[in-house]
Design a protein around this motif. Sequence first.
Motif, PDB file in Angstrom:
ATOM      1  N   THR A 213      35.992  27.602  31.792  1.00 37.47           N
ATOM      2  CA  THR A 213      35.750  28.505  30.658  1.00 37.47           C
ATOM      3  C   THR A 213      34.335  29.071  30.722  1.00 37.47           C
ATOM      4  O   THR A 213      34.115  30.274  30.545  1.00 37.47           O
TER       5      THR A 213
ATOM      6  N   GLU B 269      33.660  33.038  31.085  1.00 37.83           N
ATOM      7  CA  GLU B 269      32.929  33.749  30.025  1.00 37.83           C
ATOM      8  C   GLU B 269      31.656  34.372  30.576  1.00 37.83           C
ATOM      9  O   GLU B 269      31.275  35.482  30.201  1.00 37.83           O
ATOM     10  N   GLU B 270      31.006  33.677  31.526  1.00 35.65           N
ATOM     11  CA  GLU B 270      29.744  34.218  32.061  1.00 35.65           C
ATOM     12  C   GLU B 270      30.020  35.465  32.912  1.00 35.65           C
ATOM     13  O   GLU B 270      29.372  36.497  32.746  1.00 35.65           O
TER      14      GLU B 270
ATOM     15  N   CYS C  79      32.633  37.455  32.747  1.00 34.86           N
ATOM     16  CA  CYS C  79      33.073  38.556  31.864  1.00 34.86           C
ATOM     17  C   CYS C  79      31.884  39.143  31.120  1.00 34.86           C
ATOM     18  O   CYS C  79      31.738  40.372  31.032  1.00 34.86           O
ATOM     19  N   SER C  80      30.995  38.286  30.644  1.00 33.08           N
ATOM     20  CA  SER C  80      29.840  38.766  29.871  1.00 33.08           C
ATOM     21  C   SER C  80      28.952  39.656  30.742  1.00 33.08           C
ATOM     22  O   SER C  80      28.547  40.754  30.330  1.00 33.08           O
TER      23      SER C  80
ATOM     24  N   GLN D 217      30.843  42.902  31.222  1.00 29.85           N
ATOM     25  CA  GLN D 217      30.996  43.675  29.976  1.00 29.85           C
ATOM     26  C   GLN D 217      29.698  44.400  29.646  1.00 29.85           C
ATOM     27  O   GLN D 217      29.689  45.495  29.109  1.00 29.85           O
TER      28      GLN D 217
END
Length: 342
Positions: free
Chosen positions: A108, A112-113, A115-116, A119
């Motif tokens: 996770t 998340e890293e 994707c961040s 993004q």
Amino acid sequence: LNDLERLAGECESALGQASSREAVEAARVEFLGRKGRLAQAMAAMAQLPPEAKPAVGKAANEAKARLTELLDAALAERERAAASLAFADFDPTVPGRAPQAGSLHPVTLVMEEVCSILQRLGFEVVAGPEVENDWNNFEALNMPPDHPARDMQDTLYVTDSILLRTHTSPLQVRTMLAQKPPVAIIAPGKVYRRDSDLTHTPMFHQIEGLLVDTRTSMSDLRGILAHLCRELFGADTRIRFRPSFFPFTEPSAEVDISCSICKGQGSCKGNPCRVCKTTGWLEILGCGMVDPNVFSAVGYDPDRYVGWAFGMGVERIAMLKYGIGDLRMFFENDLRFLGQFY
Ligand SMILES: CNC(=O)COc1cccc(Nc2cc(Cl)ccn2)c1
């Protein structure tokens, strides 16, 4: 009258022996109970001459108040003593226990890293079904019906044409079917392979990125990936492209990062680096320019649009980033393992 006088004194000496709350309560019953000493004295009042009753009645009430006061005080004192005894070994200056804090799974954290980071560059995260059809998972990605990747030894089929997705590329196909360019998306998620051994699990995680526009190039791809790797593995991380092949990209490349353990030296303090096998480089992901056949399949004009894509295995990134030696640890849910990542 003097019986009543004596009651308070006797109660006080009885309480002197009463070391516990139970003993005090026993004394309360003995003196103030229905058949207690005071009740007996009051009963004896009935035989007294009428003119003596008021004085004795008053004395009896005073005795009752006095006895109640003595018993309540004795009880309160025993309770205080008991309370302080209970905490005799309690040291209020010792720091308290920290509350158990949860933590996120390393998979996770990496998803998340990644994707961040993307993004922040304007990519949007897309999601979709894990049970896919073979057109989205293979055909649209330039893998015709007889392509080896479709074989049963790699793919988990639900029916002849329904399967568990083997990568997250079908999410990108679905997005292209649903919108016109420009496209800048990230597709993270679970993927399934019919594979299970020390370094492969039947379910694992991938993240793919896709950019489609009228104008973009391999240098844009290299720039984005260099930024991504530096954010993930540190600013001094170097990357290199090696020629490769994927059915859905042309040209294709595999991207290595300089080994984050031996900093690309191939050895640490004279010991050969076991992580990069002394090569100094670690393969981290695959990428390439989107093959025109993919655009044709989704209805994009290949003469008008160009694009690039990349894909990475999340567990592999996490193992490199956090120094995890065994793939199976991601799935055993051992809290001693999971609690190390936050
Ligand atoms: C773990 N993944 C890897 O090693 C390599 O993954 C890759 C490599 C190159 C491209 C892609 N994805 C992609 C998606 C579309 Cl819709 C079109 C073209 N390509 C994924």
